[in-house]
Design a protein around this motif. Structure first.
Motif, PDB file in Angstrom:
ATOM      1  N   ILE A 117      16.668 -20.289   4.834  1.00 27.07           N
ATOM      2  CA  ILE A 117      15.973 -20.210   3.722  1.00 27.07           C
ATOM      3  C   ILE A 117      15.577 -21.575   3.185  1.00 27.07           C
ATOM      4  O   ILE A 117      14.469 -21.983   2.769  1.00 27.07           O
ATOM      5  CB  ILE A 117      16.064 -19.270   3.003  1.00 27.07           C
ATOM      6  CG1 ILE A 117      16.077 -17.735   3.417  1.00 27.07           C
ATOM      7  CG2 ILE A 117      15.176 -19.293   1.558  1.00 27.07           C
ATOM      8  CD1 ILE A 117      16.454 -16.504   2.592  1.00 27.07           C
ATOM      9  N   PRO A 118      16.561 -22.457   3.001  1.00 25.43           N
ATOM     10  CA  PRO A 118      16.531 -23.621   2.503  1.00 25.43           C
ATOM     11  C   PRO A 118      15.528 -24.576   3.171  1.00 25.43           C
ATOM     12  O   PRO A 118      14.768 -25.479   2.752  1.00 25.43           O
ATOM     13  CB  PRO A 118      17.930 -24.125   2.093  1.00 25.43           C
ATOM     14  CG  PRO A 118      18.645 -23.215   2.156  1.00 25.43           C
ATOM     15  CD  PRO A 118      18.042 -21.983   2.826  1.00 25.43           C
ATOM     16  N   ALA A 119      15.582 -24.367   4.572  1.00 25.37           N
ATOM     17  CA  ALA A 119      14.721 -25.074   5.355  1.00 25.37           C
ATOM     18  C   ALA A 119      13.240 -24.815   4.988  1.00 25.37           C
ATOM     19  O   ALA A 119      12.421 -25.838   5.188  1.00 25.37           O
ATOM     20  CB  ALA A 119      15.126 -24.907   6.618  1.00 25.37           C
ATOM     21  N   THR A 120      12.950 -23.367   4.636  1.00 20.28           N
ATOM     22  CA  THR A 120      11.725 -23.258   4.430  1.00 20.28           C
ATOM     23  C   THR A 120      11.158 -24.051   3.229  1.00 20.28           C
ATOM     24  O   THR A 120      10.199 -24.511   3.261  1.00 20.28           O
ATOM     25  CB  THR A 120      11.599 -21.673   4.273  1.00 20.28           C
ATOM     26  OG1 THR A 120      11.901 -21.076   5.352  1.00 20.28           O
ATOM     27  CG2 THR A 120      10.180 -21.139   4.069  1.00 20.28           C
ATOM     28  N   PHE A 121      11.842 -24.136   2.219  1.00 20.31           N
ATOM     29  CA  PHE A 121      11.696 -24.574   0.918  1.00 20.31           C
ATOM     30  C   PHE A 121      11.530 -26.182   1.137  1.00 20.31           C
ATOM     31  O   PHE A 121      10.454 -26.659   0.689  1.00 20.31           O
ATOM     32  CB  PHE A 121      12.771 -24.434  -0.038  1.00 20.31           C
ATOM     33  CG  PHE A 121      13.089 -23.113  -0.529  1.00 20.31           C
ATOM     34  CD1 PHE A 121      11.876 -21.983  -0.471  1.00 20.31           C
ATOM     35  CD2 PHE A 121      14.306 -22.760  -0.880  1.00 20.31           C
ATOM     36  CE1 PHE A 121      12.378 -20.967  -0.862  1.00 20.31           C
ATOM     37  CE2 PHE A 121      14.520 -21.184  -1.347  1.00 20.31           C
ATOM     38  CZ  PHE A 121      13.711 -20.321  -1.412  1.00 20.31           C
ATOM     39  N   TRP A 136      25.222 -16.551   7.263  1.00 20.87           N
ATOM     40  CA  TRP A 136      24.868 -17.790   7.345  1.00 20.87           C
ATOM     41  C   TRP A 136      23.438 -18.061   7.492  1.00 20.87           C
ATOM     42  O   TRP A 136      23.031 -18.992   6.747  1.00 20.87           O
ATOM     43  CB  TRP A 136      26.026 -18.155   8.541  1.00 20.87           C
ATOM     44  CG  TRP A 136      25.746 -19.701   8.642  1.00 20.87           C
ATOM     45  CD1 TRP A 136      26.511 -20.839   7.920  1.00 20.87           C
ATOM     46  CD2 TRP A 136      24.822 -20.489   9.244  1.00 20.87           C
ATOM     47  NE1 TRP A 136      26.146 -22.066   8.189  1.00 20.87           N
ATOM     48  CE2 TRP A 136      24.931 -21.926   9.000  1.00 20.87           C
ATOM     49  CE3 TRP A 136      23.581 -20.278   9.928  1.00 20.87           C
ATOM     50  CZ2 TRP A 136      24.193 -23.030   9.699  1.00 20.87           C
ATOM     51  CZ3 TRP A 136      22.639 -21.278  10.730  1.00 20.87           C
ATOM     52  CH2 TRP A 136      23.030 -22.491  10.277  1.00 20.87           C
ATOM     53  N   PRO A 137      22.821 -17.172   8.136  1.00 23.22           N
ATOM     54  CA  PRO A 137      21.434 -17.545   8.319  1.00 23.22           C
ATOM     55  C   PRO A 137      20.475 -17.492   7.022  1.00 23.22           C
ATOM     56  O   PRO A 137      19.892 -18.197   7.071  1.00 23.22           O
ATOM     57  CB  PRO A 137      20.693 -16.482   9.326  1.00 23.22           C
ATOM     58  CG  PRO A 137      22.314 -16.063  10.051  1.00 23.22           C
ATOM     59  CD  PRO A 137      23.408 -16.056   9.088  1.00 23.22           C
ATOM     60  N   GLY A 139      33.517 -15.614  12.562  1.00 23.64           N
ATOM     61  CA  GLY A 139      32.263 -15.003  13.224  1.00 23.64           C
ATOM     62  C   GLY A 139      31.611 -14.165  12.629  1.00 23.64           C
ATOM     63  O   GLY A 139      30.281 -13.916  12.820  1.00 23.64           O
ATOM     64  N   ILE A 140      32.235 -12.982  11.845  1.00 23.00           N
ATOM     65  CA  ILE A 140      31.606 -12.128  11.354  1.00 23.00           C
ATOM     66  C   ILE A 140      30.543 -12.587   9.994  1.00 23.00           C
ATOM     67  O   ILE A 140      29.458 -12.182  10.051  1.00 23.00           O
ATOM     68  CB  ILE A 140      32.774 -11.002  10.588  1.00 23.00           C
ATOM     69  CG1 ILE A 140      33.351 -10.544  11.784  1.00 23.00           C
ATOM     70  CG2 ILE A 140      32.011 -10.056   9.743  1.00 23.00           C
ATOM     71  CD1 ILE A 140      34.687  -9.676  11.034  1.00 23.00           C
ATOM     72  N   PHE A 141      31.140 -13.428   9.429  1.00 25.64           N
ATOM     73  CA  PHE A 141      30.375 -13.852   8.069  1.00 25.64           C
ATOM     74  C   PHE A 141      29.108 -14.901   8.694  1.00 25.64           C
ATOM     75  O   PHE A 141      28.184 -14.607   8.026  1.00 25.64           O
ATOM     76  CB  PHE A 141      31.309 -14.530   7.074  1.00 25.64           C
ATOM     77  CG  PHE A 141      32.037 -13.507   6.197  1.00 25.64           C
ATOM     78  CD1 PHE A 141      31.178 -12.759   5.057  1.00 25.64           C
ATOM     79  CD2 PHE A 141      33.259 -13.210   6.462  1.00 25.64           C
ATOM     80  CE1 PHE A 141      31.963 -12.110   4.394  1.00 25.64           C
ATOM     81  CE2 PHE A 141      33.810 -12.414   5.720  1.00 25.64           C
ATOM     82  CZ  PHE A 141      33.240 -11.501   4.623  1.00 25.64           C
ATOM     83  N   ALA A 142      29.385 -15.516   9.557  1.00 29.36           N
ATOM     84  CA  ALA A 142      28.430 -16.377  10.239  1.00 29.36           C
ATOM     85  C   ALA A 142      27.057 -15.535  10.607  1.00 29.36           C
ATOM     86  O   ALA A 142      26.009 -15.985  10.551  1.00 29.36           O
ATOM     87  CB  ALA A 142      28.880 -17.211  11.218  1.00 29.36           C
ATOM     88  N   ILE A 143      27.410 -14.408  11.361  1.00 29.27           N
ATOM     89  CA  ILE A 143      26.376 -13.684  11.898  1.00 29.27           C
ATOM     90  C   ILE A 143      25.657 -12.911  10.611  1.00 29.27           C
ATOM     91  O   ILE A 143      24.196 -12.890  10.486  1.00 29.27           O
ATOM     92  CB  ILE A 143      26.761 -12.585  12.667  1.00 29.27           C
ATOM     93  CG1 ILE A 143      27.450 -13.104  13.995  1.00 29.27           C
ATOM     94  CG2 ILE A 143      26.015 -11.453  12.849  1.00 29.27           C
ATOM     95  CD1 ILE A 143      28.307 -12.111  15.080  1.00 29.27           C
ATOM     96  N   ARG A 194      24.880 -18.822  -2.431  1.00 27.27           N
ATOM     97  CA  ARG A 194      23.662 -19.498  -2.091  1.00 27.27           C
ATOM     98  C   ARG A 194      22.305 -18.533  -1.505  1.00 27.27           C
ATOM     99  O   ARG A 194      21.536 -18.574  -1.838  1.00 27.27           O
ATOM    100  CB  ARG A 194      23.956 -20.517  -1.074  1.00 27.27           C
ATOM    101  CG  ARG A 194      24.665 -21.995  -1.260  1.00 27.27           C
ATOM    102  CD  ARG A 194      24.882 -22.636  -0.233  1.00 27.27           C
ATOM    103  NE  ARG A 194      25.765 -23.555  -0.316  1.00 27.27           N
ATOM    104  CZ  ARG A 194      25.821 -24.847   0.228  1.00 27.27           C
ATOM    105  NH1 ARG A 194      24.973 -25.198   0.859  1.00 27.27           N
ATOM    106  NH2 ARG A 194      26.717 -25.693  -0.072  1.00 27.27           N
ATOM    107  N   ALA A 195      22.892 -17.759  -0.531  1.00 25.79           N
ATOM    108  CA  ALA A 195      22.055 -16.782  -0.164  1.00 25.79           C
ATOM    109  C   ALA A 195      21.234 -15.845  -1.302  1.00 25.79           C
ATOM    110  O   ALA A 195      20.117 -15.852  -1.419  1.00 25.79           O
ATOM    111  CB  ALA A 195      22.639 -15.629   0.863  1.00 25.79           C
TER     112      ALA A 195
END
Length: 96
Positions: free
Chosen positions: A23-27, A17-18, A10-14, A77-78
């Motif tokens: 960002i790949p969806a933007t690409f 994760w975004p 939960g901590i890392f997903a907040i 990745r981020a």
């Protein structure tokens, strides 16, 4: 152990994760889907799979080591996607 893993997820997903998955969806929307595919594959095999084996098995952390490797995968990745976004190389592609 399950409660601890859910809290950490939960901590890392907040936090991270975004950045790793929006960002790949933007690409992709801009027509730069090859680089997203290559980055995702390389980082997944090196961070998520290889580090999962090292952390969970060699270091003896167990199943939580697999989750640590997943979090490292998200961070790498981020970082790569943020670098690519700021370099503006993804704007050279055209969909239409």
């Amino acid at each position: 152990m399950a409660t601890e893993m859910i809290i950490w997820h939960g901590i890392f997903a907040i936090i991270i994760w975004p950045l790793s998955f929006t960002i790949p969806a933007t690409f992709r929307g801009a027509g730069d889907s090859k680089s997203v595919m290559y980055i995702s594959l390389i980082v997944m095999f090196t961070c998520r799979i290889a580090l999962s084996y090292v952390i969970a098995d060699w270091w003896g952390i167990g199943v939580f080591g697999t989750w640590i490797a997943m979090f490292i995968d998200w961070y790498v990745r981020a970082g790569i996607y943020i670098y690519r976004y700021l370099s503006n190389r993804w704007t050279e592609y055209r969909v239409v």
